[in-house]
Each structure stands twice: as C-alpha cells, then as structure tokens.
Motif scaffolding. Structure first.
Motif, PDB file in Angstrom:
ATOM      1  N   LYS A   1       0.752  -1.229  -0.160  1.00  0.00           N
ATOM      2  CA  LYS A   1      -0.099  -0.015   0.118  1.00  0.00           C
ATOM      3  C   LYS A   1       0.942   1.250  -0.170  1.00  0.00           C
ATOM      4  O   LYS A   1       2.067   1.190   0.370  1.00  0.00           O
ATOM      5  N   TRP A   2       0.566   2.313  -0.398  1.00  0.00           N
ATOM      6  CA  TRP A   2       1.146   3.736  -0.539  1.00  0.00           C
ATOM      7  C   TRP A   2       1.703   4.187   0.825  1.00  0.00           C
ATOM      8  O   TRP A   2       2.909   4.476   0.892  1.00  0.00           O
ATOM      9  N   HIS A   3       0.848   3.792   1.980  1.00  0.00           N
ATOM     10  CA  HIS A   3       1.410   4.225   3.033  1.00  0.00           C
ATOM     11  C   HIS A   3       2.764   3.434   3.668  1.00  0.00           C
ATOM     12  O   HIS A   3       3.532   3.777   4.242  1.00  0.00           O
ATOM     13  N   LYS A   4       2.745   1.978   3.213  1.00  0.00           N
ATOM     14  CA  LYS A   4       4.051   1.250   3.465  1.00  0.00           C
ATOM     15  C   LYS A   4       4.994   1.638   2.688  1.00  0.00           C
ATOM     16  O   LYS A   4       6.267   1.771   3.188  1.00  0.00           O
TER      17      LYS A   4
ATOM     18  N   LEU B   1       5.658   4.663   1.620  1.00  0.00           N
ATOM     19  CA  LEU B   1       6.071   5.902   2.278  1.00  0.00           C
ATOM     20  C   LEU B   1       6.800   6.044   3.642  1.00  0.00           C
ATOM     21  O   LEU B   1       7.645   6.491   3.861  1.00  0.00           O
ATOM     22  N   ASP B   2       6.316   4.837   4.398  1.00  0.00           N
ATOM     23  CA  ASP B   2       6.964   4.554   5.756  1.00  0.00           C
ATOM     24  C   ASP B   2       8.267   4.351   5.471  1.00  0.00           C
ATOM     25  O   ASP B   2       9.081   4.507   6.261  1.00  0.00           O
TER      26      ASP B   2
ATOM     27  N   ASN C   1      10.369   7.048   5.961  1.00  0.00           N
ATOM     28  CA  ASN C   1      10.268   7.843   7.587  1.00  0.00           C
ATOM     29  C   ASN C   1      11.444   7.487   8.477  1.00  0.00           C
ATOM     30  O   ASN C   1      11.342   6.246   9.053  1.00  0.00           O
TER      31      ASN C   1
END
Length: 132
Positions: free
Chosen positions: A93-96, A98-99, A102
């Motif tokens: 997923k996109w959040h993964k 982007l993580d 981080n």
C-alpha cells in the motif's frame, strides 16, 4: 552525458537490488531488523560510492552542476525502482511505501537517497583532490 548517467544509474539499481536481497535474506535473520537496516545502509552506500568512483570519469561531468544533474538522474531511477517494485511487485500500500522513507520509524531509505544524490558531487570533489 545523460545516457551515460542513465546507464550507470541502472548499474546502481542492480547493485542496490542485490544489497536489498542480502538484507532481507541474510541480515534480517542474523541481526535485528533495525541493525540489518543500518548495515544495509552502509553496504548500499559503499556500493554507490564504489560505482560512482569507477564510472564518474567515464560520465565526464565538468562542473558541480553536471554532478547534481547526474545525481538527479540516479535519484530518479532509484525512487522509481523502489516505488514500482514496492507497489506492483510486492503489492504494498502507498502508506507502507512512504513509511520506508520515514526516519522516525527507523527507516533509512531517505538517508540512502540523499547519499545517492550527492554521491557524484562528492566523488567529483574527491577525484579533483586526488588529481592535484
């Protein structure tokens, strides 16, 4: 110069794919996740700078602006590779995805990308010092 930078960028991508595989298949099993990521950052940086040291004279930038352009090409290739592989090969997923960039979550990909971007300029500067 652009085509040479592109060719070397693909070589860097291959080196980083190998580095990533070593991290996942070996380092994660031998060390904790955080230590494996740190070791992978160091080995990945060594790969980047070794390839840059060997190939930068062939690319033949004549200024720091040229080096920044080469770094931008390399950065674009690596970001594209990370996003495409993460999204379409591993179905993240996109959040993964982007993580992975981080720092506050212990992920060092953003540091690696910064080191990749500045590598042509730093190697150019070092090679100019060696020649003097």
């Amino acid at each position: 110069m652009f085509l040479k930078a592109l060719a070397v960028g693909l070589l860097l991508a291959l080196g980083e794919v190998v580095n990533g595989n070593i991290r996942v298949r070996i380092l994660h099993k031998c060390y904790a996740l955080k230590r494996a990521k740190t070791l992978s950052l160091f080995s990945g940086t060594a790969i980047i700078y070794a390839i840059a040291w060997i190939t930068l004279p062939w690319i033949n930038p004549i200024s720091y602006l040229d080096c920044l352009n080469v770094g931008l090409v390399w950065l674009t290739i690596m970001l594209s590779l990370d996003i495409v592989v993460g999204r379409y090969v591993f179905k993240c997923k996109w959040h993964k995805i982007l993580d992975d960039f981080n720092l506050f979550k212990g992920n060092l990909l953003s540091v690696g990308m910064l080191l990749l971007f500045i590598s042509p300029s730093l190697v150019f500067w070092l090679q100019m010092k060696v020649m003097v």
